[in-house]
Structures are given as structure tokens and as C-alpha cells.
Design a protein around this motif. Structure first.
Motif, PDB file in Angstrom:
ATOM      1  N   ILE A  75       9.427   5.882   0.179  1.00 50.20           N
ATOM      2  CA  ILE A  75       8.888   7.201   0.538  1.00 50.20           C
ATOM      3  C   ILE A  75       9.962   8.271   0.370  1.00 50.20           C
ATOM      4  O   ILE A  75       9.711   9.351  -0.194  1.00 50.20           O
ATOM      5  N   LEU A  76      11.173   7.977   0.842  1.00 47.74           N
ATOM      6  CA  LEU A  76      12.274   8.934   0.703  1.00 47.74           C
ATOM      7  C   LEU A  76      12.627   9.153  -0.769  1.00 47.74           C
ATOM      8  O   LEU A  76      12.934  10.272  -1.182  1.00 47.74           O
ATOM      9  N   ASP A  77      12.566   8.082  -1.555  1.00 45.06           N
ATOM     10  CA  ASP A  77      12.833   8.221  -2.998  1.00 45.06           C
ATOM     11  C   ASP A  77      11.762   9.080  -3.667  1.00 45.06           C
ATOM     12  O   ASP A  77      12.048   9.795  -4.641  1.00 45.06           O
ATOM     13  N   THR A  78      10.541   9.021  -3.161  1.00 44.77           N
ATOM     14  CA  THR A  78       9.474   9.866  -3.693  1.00 44.77           C
ATOM     15  C   THR A  78       9.769  11.338  -3.405  1.00 44.77           C
ATOM     16  O   THR A  78       9.567  12.204  -4.267  1.00 44.77           O
ATOM     17  N   ALA A  79      10.267  11.608  -2.203  1.00 45.39           N
ATOM     18  CA  ALA A  79      10.669  12.984  -1.878  1.00 45.39           C
ATOM     19  C   ALA A  79      11.794  13.445  -2.807  1.00 45.39           C
ATOM     20  O   ALA A  79      11.801  14.584  -3.284  1.00 45.39           O
ATOM     21  N   SER A  80      12.738  12.564  -3.090  1.00 48.00           N
ATOM     22  CA  SER A  80      13.832  12.901  -4.021  1.00 48.00           C
ATOM     23  C   SER A  80      13.279  13.226  -5.404  1.00 48.00           C
ATOM     24  O   SER A  80      13.728  14.175  -6.065  1.00 48.00           O
ATOM     25  N   ALA A  81      12.297  12.417  -5.856  1.00 50.66           N
ATOM     26  CA  ALA A  81      11.713  12.649  -7.175  1.00 50.66           C
ATOM     27  C   ALA A  81      11.003  13.997  -7.220  1.00 50.66           C
ATOM     28  O   ALA A  81      11.051  14.709  -8.235  1.00 50.66           O
ATOM     29  N   MET A  82      10.356  14.388  -6.129  1.00 52.52           N
ATOM     30  CA  MET A  82       9.677  15.676  -6.106  1.00 52.52           C
ATOM     31  C   MET A  82      10.693  16.821  -6.205  1.00 52.52           C
ATOM     32  O   MET A  82      10.477  17.805  -6.919  1.00 52.52           O
ATOM     33  N   VAL A  96       0.844  -1.195   0.000  1.00 51.81           N
ATOM     34  CA  VAL A  96       0.000   0.000   0.000  1.00 51.81           C
ATOM     35  C   VAL A  96       0.882   1.248   0.000  1.00 51.81           C
ATOM     36  O   VAL A  96       0.619   2.215  -0.738  1.00 51.81           O
ATOM     37  N   VAL A  97       1.925   1.242   0.825  1.00 54.65           N
ATOM     38  CA  VAL A  97       2.836   2.387   0.871  1.00 54.65           C
ATOM     39  C   VAL A  97       3.459   2.621  -0.504  1.00 54.65           C
ATOM     40  O   VAL A  97       3.526   3.762  -0.990  1.00 54.65           O
ATOM     41  N   GLU A  98       3.915   1.553  -1.149  1.00 52.00           N
ATOM     42  CA  GLU A  98       4.556   1.709  -2.457  1.00 52.00           C
ATOM     43  C   GLU A  98       3.566   2.216  -3.501  1.00 52.00           C
ATOM     44  O   GLU A  98       3.917   3.038  -4.357  1.00 52.00           O
ATOM     45  N   ALA A  99       2.318   1.739  -3.441  1.00 51.71           N
ATOM     46  CA  ALA A  99       1.307   2.210  -4.395  1.00 51.71           C
ATOM     47  C   ALA A  99       1.018   3.698  -4.174  1.00 51.71           C
ATOM     48  O   ALA A  99       0.824   4.453  -5.140  1.00 51.71           O
ATOM     49  N   CYS A 100       1.006   4.144  -2.916  1.00 52.07           N
ATOM     50  CA  CYS A 100       0.818   5.574  -2.629  1.00 52.07           C
ATOM     51  C   CYS A 100       1.956   6.395  -3.232  1.00 52.07           C
ATOM     52  O   CYS A 100       1.723   7.474  -3.798  1.00 52.07           O
ATOM     53  N   CYS A 101       3.165   5.892  -3.101  1.00 51.65           N
ATOM     54  CA  CYS A 101       4.324   6.594  -3.669  1.00 51.65           C
ATOM     55  C   CYS A 101       4.208   6.697  -5.189  1.00 51.65           C
ATOM     56  O   CYS A 101       4.492   7.745  -5.781  1.00 51.65           O
ATOM     57  N   GLN A 102       3.785   5.604  -5.821  1.00 46.30           N
ATOM     58  CA  GLN A 102       3.618   5.628  -7.275  1.00 46.30           C
ATOM     59  C   GLN A 102       2.571   6.648  -7.696  1.00 46.30           C
ATOM     60  O   GLN A 102       2.733   7.348  -8.702  1.00 46.30           O
TER      61      GLN A 102
END
Length: 921
Positions: free
Chosen positions: A698-705, A654-660
Motif C-alpha cells: 500500500i505504501l509503495d502504491t502511494a510512492s508510485a502515485m 486482495v490488498v495487493e490486487a487492489c494496489c495493482q
């Protein structure tokens, strides 16, 4: 050593010889061992030497038999008559076998050593001295006459092959040695005609011919081809044609293929020659043996490899001398056409009951064969143009008319293989129009025809393969889409059909806009079907979103998009209800489906390639975002995200799907329902902690932003950047500043902070952050020395960025960067230097060389820091001298970060490790 008394050997000493040899391998004094060796050598030199060898070779003890080999060969070489060809006829069978085995074992053992190493070079020199004796030995033992022993000849062939293989690796530039070995080739070729040894002979000759065809003279090859086209060889090969894969025919077939590979050029250019025609016929027949490829027919795959090589040679020849090529190329092409026809038969699927009975390996081998046929078909297009495609399309229509479903599947498979090289060419549009305009798709769904599911699946794949054709000819969309949506109800077809619907709608979105209502109705009906898979729902809703994206009117676009959100919210509500009553698995299924459907919608709603994106005017984009009424839609999406996350946030999927979902809008800058405010990501990230699963995602999502916002005005995300940095500090503190506790999270923390360089460096001096920078920098140096590759690579990249010279920094930020380097640069350099001085793994050398290159190129203090590291008391290596350190230092500094520095570091690592080999890049 045994306590038995030791006596000099006499005539009865043969009985004690085996016992004494065994005593040689037991602990004992040097004097006792010396006495035993003298006694055995005396017996070996006596008239009892041959008897000793015979006795020892019959022992059950391997060590004793090996000693018997040595005794036997010693007897052979110590004979007063040095002409080995005169000695061999007088040897007993065991003596002759022992001599052959000794020569075989010798060359195999010497082959394991390096001929260029001074420590083992002497063994290879000795091989040259022994060569003439070995050739003399084999020259006699390879001859089968009358009642000769076939076993001797078979072992001699193995020995001959081993010596030629050795020569290929060591003597390719030694004409005399090769000429000596070539004396044996005619003897070996004659053995092909003897049934008792033809199998081992064919195997050995094939193993020589494949890598070392130059070893054979023209006369040798003539002898070989004479056998291959003989009645005896063709009789053996006919067994394979009839589906009997016996060892001897298989060996001859492999030899035939080895000859074909070695002679492709001569075969292709001399097709008028009768012998060549016979060889080509047999090579072609290897593609037509009875049985299914891989599962029942083992020769067709290597045969296919030959025809692939043959085709590639013809393609290369097209660029040769035009007049010379024209003389033979047309005849040569016809063999490629024949090979494709044979393959078309071989790729046919077995009946379902046969397929079900195969094991995993048999199915895998059959699939691998079909994949190689794909390669041949794609290569053939360059050579043959569209003629093969046209012929296959005609065969498909014939199979369709005759309801020959497995024939149809094989034909569609071949057409799909050609799609990659031909689908964008409108020259085949007329051919494809006949196929798409036929009863193909209606018949695939006709239950009364009992079409196999494999044929239906391949028909679906055909739609995906020729998407460009459908985009040019949208008149075929109605029957095609009817077939695809009908396939969704069939479990074996639903997955591939959903992907085909997605592909079709994505490609033809603009011409399907008028049908968006029908698609919404189809999707609503789909949701009522029992057992529909989540993956099917995801692809189909993504397909409809692609059509919605193409609607010109923003009002109509939003209206239809919101209808899709209605479907999503049903799943979200079901997720929340299930979670409330403790049905977590059911809730997870619904929640994941909702999130993944949103992800697919987000991908489909992205601006088409080539759209103009304004990366500079953020305020204008925000205004447009509000004016285009996406705000309500976006609120609904965010609500879904937070609702599922709050209910099932402890689940990694679920966490990974939220990040996607959050990342779907990062690729865009123009307004849209998935172009979220940075605050959305900031809040999601801030709600995580060290216990959150998939925290690294989650941290990688912040990096992508941050990557998305590096080219916009920095103030737009300063608040988020501060939040992220504080969050990183909290996470590494929770790990006790120990990267080994969670290597993935450690690496993601460093990667996130690395995104701050250079655009957000000013955040380092933010009041909430500046007191924690020192702890973070120390954490990165710990990562450099941990045993996990991910933190090492992240930390090395971070330090490479820190070492890099920066221009245009504000005085305050510049002073802060100088302070960091002054305080920690020397220590980081010491750690990196000690790691590349033999402490790190070989796989990390290039990673750690990168910050070293940046340091040498940009930092004035580089030489001092490196010098301090090399001569520090903690330097880890004692195998390099003062002068070696000095030379390494001078090389690194003088290269100033050039690429060659990496090789210098690799060589330095090897020196520090004390390895006896050079580091090869």
C-alpha cells in the motif's frame, strides 16, 4: 597419555608401534611425546622401516595408516640409491601404493594453500624440489607390462592428473617443471589401450585436457586421436549408440568431447583429412545415441555443448580473412546442418505414459536439453540464414500430412526456437503462409485425430511466437482464433490458449475492432463453461479490452467497455453474497477474479506506445476526462475496488490486487477509465493501519502515485501528500519506532518520504507534519544500524538525498533543510562512519558508501563531521591507528564523492575488520 610403561623399541617393537602412534594423539607431557617420536624415528631409520610401513598401512585406524604413508615415503626418499626409477621396482605393492597415495595427498593438500602467501609459499617451493622424484615414481608405476598391477596404474593416473592440475594453477609460467611432467604423458596415453584402466585413464586425461589443452604437445594429441579413431575406441562408443551407457564408453566419449573442444579450429579447417572426418563422425554420432536426452541418454547434452561451441567458432570466423575462410567454411557449415537434424530427432517428446513415469530430475534434464537446442538453432541462423527454417517448415507440413504428431511437435518446437531471431523478417512470410494456410489449426481441434495435448500446446505457442507475422497477415486470424477459443475448453490448453488470445488481440487490436461483438459473445459463452479458471477469464477479458481500446469512436469505446464491466460486477456481487454468509474462500475467489480482471483491462486500455501525452496541463486533462464520458465507468470501477476491499480487506492477496488496480492508471496522463483522481489512492492508503496485510504494498502504491505527479503542478496532490506523511508518522509510531518489528514496512515508509525530495519538501513544514519530522529523522538513523537489509538501504538512500545540495528552494524550505542537517547531519554521519568501520555486513558497504559520497561532495561540514565520527569515544574498532584514520579521512574528502570512494570504503572496512585478505570488487 597411557599409564603403560614406555620402553625403547627392539625387534619386537613393531607390535607396540601402532599403540604408540595412537598415544601421540592423546594428551600427554612434552617429554613423553618426545620419547615416543624418537623411538618411532629410530625404528623408521632401522632395517625394520619397510616392515613398519607395511604393518601400519594394514591398520584399521586412519591416523595410523596416514603415519604409515609418511614412513613409506620417508623410506623411499632416504634410500642410499637416489634414482627413484631404480628403487620403485624393489618396492612391495603396499609400499608402492603408499608412495603414490602420499604424492597424491600431498599435492591435493598443497593445492588448497596460496602460492603467493608468504606463510605458505615454502610448501610450493618444496613441490618443485619433489617434482623430479614424483615423476620418477610415476614413470615406473604408469607402465603396464605382462602381469603388472592395473590398480597401481589406475592410482598413478589419478596422481598424475592431480599434479598436472596443480601445475595448471601454479606453474603455467615454469617451462622446466611442465616439461618434467610432460615426460609422463606418453605413458598415460598408452594406458588407454588397456581395458582394465582405460576408463580411469580416459577420465583423468579428459579432466586435464578440458581446462589445460596447452599441456599436451602435438605428438601427444596425435597419440590421443590415434586412439579415438581406433577400432577399439569406436567399438566402445558403439555401445552408447545402442543405448548402453556403461562407464568405460562414457569415459571415452567425454575424452572425445574434450579433444573436440580443444581442437575445434583444426577440425573445422581440415575436414578433407581422413582422420578428422572420423573424429567428426564420432562426435556427430554422440547426438544420435538411443534413448531420450537426459532421462536415458547422458552424453547428448555435453555433445550438444560441443556443437554449440563449434557453431560459435564458425560464426566468429565469418569476420576473418575472406579468402581463407571461403576455403573451408561451406564444408564446415554442413556439420551444423547435420547436428540440427540430429537434435530435431532428440527433442521429440516421449509418449505420455513414458513421460508420466519419469521422475522430476529426468523431466528437468530433458527440458534442459531442449532449451540448449534452442540456443543452437538461434546461433545457426546467423550462420545458415533461413535455409534451416524453410526445411523445418517443410518437415512440419509432412508430419501434419502423415499425422505424425510427436514429429510435428518437435518441428514446431524448433520453429518456435527460431522465432526470436527470424519472426520480424518478411523473408519467411511465404514459408509461414504455407504452414498457417494448411490444415494445422483445424486438425489440432479434430477430436477424431487424437492429437496429443503436448502437440496442441506447442501449436498454441507457435501463434504467440509469430505474432508479428499474423499482424502482417491478418487473413489467418479466423482459423487461428477459432482454434484458440476452442482450446479454452480443454484444461491442459486453457492457460496457454488464453495467453495466446491476449497476445494476438493486443498485437492485432485495430484489425479486430469490427469483431468486438463476436468476442463479447465468446466471453459470455466462456463464463457458462464449468470449471473455467480465473486466470483464463483474466487474460481473455484483457484481450477484449485491447480491442475496445482501439475503437475510434469514444462513444462506442465506452459502450463496449461498460459491457465488460457488467461481467466484472457479476463476480463482485457473488463475492459480497458469499462473504455475507461466511463463505470467505468462495468470496475471495470471486473478488480476486474481479480485481485481477480489472487489472488486465487497465493494462490493455493504456495508450499505445508513441501516443502524445500532455504532462503539464492537468486541468485540460480533467476537462477532457469529463467530456469523454468516462466518469460513470470510473465510478463503477472504484465501487468494485472499495466493495471487495471492504469485504475482504483482511486478506493480503486482495490488498495487493487492489494496489495493482490503482497503479494501472499511473502510467497514463490522458483521460481513461483507470486514470483515477489522487483522492482515490489517498483514501485507500488512509484506510490502512499497522495491522493491514501487505501494508508495504500500500505504501509503495502511494510512492508510485507521487512519482506519477512529480512533474505536474505540486498543488494538485498536496492534500494527498499531507495525508500520506501523517500516515507514515502514525505507522512508525505504532511500531514503537523500531524498524525490526516490520523491516518491509519500515523500508516502504522511508521510500515514500524520500519521494518528497525535492518536489514536496514544503510539506515538511506543514502545521500537521512539522512536529513529527524529528521523530521520523531519528527513525531513519535507527534503520541505519538495524540488522535488516531493506531498512538500511532505504535509510541510506534517504540520507544520500538529504545530503545532496538543493538549489531553487524557498527561503523557508531552505532554512528548514539547513536546520535538519545541522541538528541531525553529524549524528547520521557518525552512524554511517561507524557502520562502514567494520560493523556493517559486507553486502551493505556499497549501500552505505553512497550517502558518504554525497556528503563529501556537497556538504561544507563533511570533514568536521567525519573527523568527529572517527575520533569519537564510541568508535567501534581498535584495529586501526590514528594515522590510518587520518589517511582514510583525507582520501574521502579529496575524492569529493567520486566512484573510487566506494573502493576506499571497502578497503577501510577490511582494515577495521582485521581481515587477512584484500577486498576484491
Amino acid at each position: 597419555m597411557s599409564d603403560l610403561p614406555h620402553e625403547p623399541l627392539d625387534m619386537t617393537g613393531l607390535d607396540k608401534a601402532e599403540q604408540l602412534i595412537q598415544q601421540l594423539y592423546q594428551p600427554g607431557s612434552p617429554h613423553q611425546i618426545s620419547e615416543i617420536q624418537e623411538d618411532l624415528q629410530r625404528l623408521q631409520r632401522s632395517s625394520l622401516g619397510w616392515q613398519l610401513a607395511d604393518r601400519l598401512l594394514k591398520s584399521e585406524d586412519e591416523k595410523v595408516r596416514f603415519f604409515g604413508d609418511a614412513v613409506n615415503y620417508g623410506q623411499l626418499m632416504s634410500s642410499p640409491d637416489k634414482d627413484v626409477t631404480r628403487i620403485v621396482p624393489n618396492l612391495g605393492r603396499n609400499q608402492l601404493l603408499a608412495s603414490i597415495w602420499f604424492a597424491l595427498n600431498l599435492v591435493e593438500e598443497v593445492s588448497k594453500t596460496s602460492s603467493t602467501d608468504h606463510r605458505t609459499h615454502k610448501y610450493h617451493e618444496r613441490m618443485i624440489v619433489m617434482l623430479e622424484d614424483v615423476v620418477g615414481l610415476l614413470q615406473s608405476s604408469l607402465q603396464l607390462q605382462g602381469n603388472s598391477d592395473a590398480g597401481i596404474a589406475a592410482e598413478s593416473m589419478k596422481c598424475f592428473q592431480a599434479w598436472v592440475t596443480y601445475a595448471h594453477g601454479v606453474w603455467t609460467d615454469k617451462a622446466n617443471e611442465l616439461a618434467c611432467l610432460r615426460k609422463l604423458t606418453p605413458y598415460s596415453l598408452r594406458l588407454l589401450w588397456h581395458d582394465d584402466v582405460s576408463e580411469v585413464t580416459a577420465d583423468c586425461l579428459g579432466d586435464i585436457l578440458s581446462p589445460f589443452s596447452a599441456f599436451f604437445t602435438t605428438r601427444d594429441l596425435d597419440m590421443l586421436v590415434g586412439f579415438l579413431v581406433s577400432q577399439e575406441a569406436r567399438y566402445q562408443l558403439s555401445w552408447l549408440h545402442d543405448g548402453m551407457s556403461e562407464p568405460e564408453p562414457m569415459a571415452i566419449a567425454r575424452l572425445l568431447l574434450a579433444y573436440g573442444d580443444a581442437s575445434i579450429q583444426d577440425l573445422a579447417k581440415n575436414l578433407n583429412n581422413t582422420t578428422v572426418q572420423l573424429v567428426m563422425r564420432e562426435l556427430m554420432q554422440l547426438l544420435a545415441c538411443t534413448g531420450y536426452a537426459g532421462a536415458e541418454d547422458d552424453i547428448c547434452t555435453p555433445a550438444l555443448e560441443f556443437w554449440q561451441s563449434y557453431t560459435e567458432f564458425l560464426i566468429d570466423s565469418l569476420y576473418g580473412e575472406e579468402a581463407e575462410v571461403r576455403r573451408w567454411i561451406d564444408d564446415a557449415k554442413q556439420y551444423v546442418v547435420q547436428a540440427i537434424e540430429k537434435c530435431w530427432v532428440k527433442v521429440r517428446l516421449p509418449p505420455e505414459e513414458t513421460w508420466a513415469a519419469w521422475n522430476y530430475d529426468e523431466k528437468g534434464d530433458f527440458k534442459a536439453f531442449r532449451a540448449e537446442v534452442t540456443d543452437l538453432l538461434q546461433s545457426s541462423h546467423t550462420l545458415l540464414g533461413t535455409s534451416v527454417f524453410d526445411r523445418l517448415a517443410q518437415l512440419a507440413l509432412e508430419a501434419l500430412q502423415n499425422h505424425a504428431w510427436l514429429h510435428l511437435e518437435a518441428t514446431l518446437f524448433c520453429l518456435n526456437a527460431l522465432a526470436e531471431t527470424i519472426s520480424d523478417e518478411d523473408v519467411v512470410d511465404a514459408t509461414l503462409s504455407r504452414l498457417y494456410g494448411s490444415a494445422l489449426f483445424p486438425q489440432m481441434m479434430d477430436e477424431s485425430l487424437a492429437v496429443p495435448s503436448k502437440t496442441q500446446q506447442t501449436a498454441v505457442t507457435t501463434i504467440v511466437s509469430f505474432a508479428a507475422f499474423v499482424e502482417r497477415h491478418t487473413e489467418f486470424l479466423p482459423p487461428m482464433l477459432t482454434f484458440l477459443f476452442g482450446s479454452l475448453q480443454m484444461p491442459k490448453l486453457a492457460g496457454v490458449a488464453a495467453k495466446a488470445i491476449y497476445s494476438t488481440c493486443d498485437t492485432c487490436r485495430k484489425c479486430l475492432v469490427s469483431e468486438v461483438g463476436a468476442f463479447l459473445s465468446q466471453y459470455e459463452a466462456l463464463l457458462q463453461w464449468e470449471g473455467v479458471e480465473s486466470a483464463t477469464k483474466e487474460k481473455v477479458i484483457g484481450a477484449i479490452a485491447a480491442i475496445v481500446q482501439a475503437i475510434p469512436s469514444i462513444e462506442h469505446r465506452v459502450e463496449n467497455f461498460n459491457k465488460l464491466l457488467d461481467f466484472i460486477e457479476v463476480d463482485v456481487e457473488a463475492c459480497l453474497e458469499s462473504a455475507k454468509v461466511g463463505l470467505l474462500e468462495e468470496g475471495k475467489e470471486n473478488g480476486l477474479c474481479a480485481l485481477r480482471c480489472l487489472v488486465e483491462m487497465g493494462k490493455s486500455m493504456q495508450e499505445a506506445d508513441g501516443a502524445v501525452i500532455d504532462l503539464e496541463n492537468e486541468a485540460s486533462a480533467e476537462d477532457a476526462h469529463r467530456s469523454l464520458t468516462w466518469a460513470l465507468s470510473q465510478e463503477r470501477i472504484v465501487h468494485c475496488l472499495y466493495a471487495v476491499s471492504a469485504s475482504l480487506g483482511g486478506d493480503g492477496e486482495v490488498v495487493e490486487a487492489c494496489c495493482q488496480l490503482l497503479r494501472t492508471g499511473y502510467k497514463e496522463s490522458s483521460p481513461g477509465p483507470f486514470v483515477f483522481s489522487p483522492k482515490i489512492t489517498e483514501t485507500f492508503v488512509a484506510n490502512s493501519n499497522i495491522q493491514t496485510p501487505r501494508l508495504d504494498k500500500i505504501l509503495d502504491t502511494a510512492s508510485a502515485m507521487l512519482t506519477r505527479h512529480t512533474r505536474t503542478a505540486a498543488t494538485a496532490v498536496d492534500t494527498s501528500v499531507v495525508t500520506f506523511l501523517i500516515h507514515v508518522f502514525q505507522i512508525i509510531a505504532a511500531m514503537g519506532y523500531n524498524p525490526a518489528k516490520d523491516p518491509e514496512v519500515s523500508a516502504s515508509c522511508i521510500d515514500l518520504v524520500a519521494k518528497y525530495i525535492p518536489h514536496y519538501l514544503h510539506i515538511f513544514i506543514h502545521p500537521q507534519c512539522q512536529d513529527h519530522i524529528a521523530s521520523f529523522i531519528t527513525f531513519t538513523t535507527r534503520c541505519l544500524i538495524c540488522n535488516e537489509p531493506m531498512p538500511i538501504r532505504a535509510a541510506a538512500f534517504f540520507w544520500a538525498l538529504l545530503f545532496q545540495q538543493r538549489y531553487g528552494l524557498s527561503p523557508q524550505v531552505g532554512a528548514m533543510m539547513d536546520s535538519i542537517l545541522t541538528q541531525y547531519g553529524s549524528h547520521a554521519t557518525l552512524i554511517i562512519t561507524h557502520q562502514i568501520s567494520g560493523k556493517c555486513a559486507r553486502s551493505e558497504i556499497e549501500t552505505l558508501a553512497d550517502p558518504l559520497k554525497r556528503l563529501a561532495f556537497t556538504q561544507a561540514r563533511a570533514k568536521q563531521w567525519l573527523s568527529d565520527a572517527l575520533w569519537a569515544s564510541s568508535f567501534p574498532c581498535t584495529k586501526v591507528s590514528h594515522d590510518q584514520k587520518k589517511m582514510f579521512l583525507e582520501k574521502v574528502i579529496s575524492l569529493r564523492g567520486a566512484k573510487k570512494t566506494t573502493q576506499v570504503v571497502k578497503e577501510w572496512w577490511s582494515e577495521c575488520r582485521g581481515t587477512a585478505f584484500e577486498y576484491i570488487s
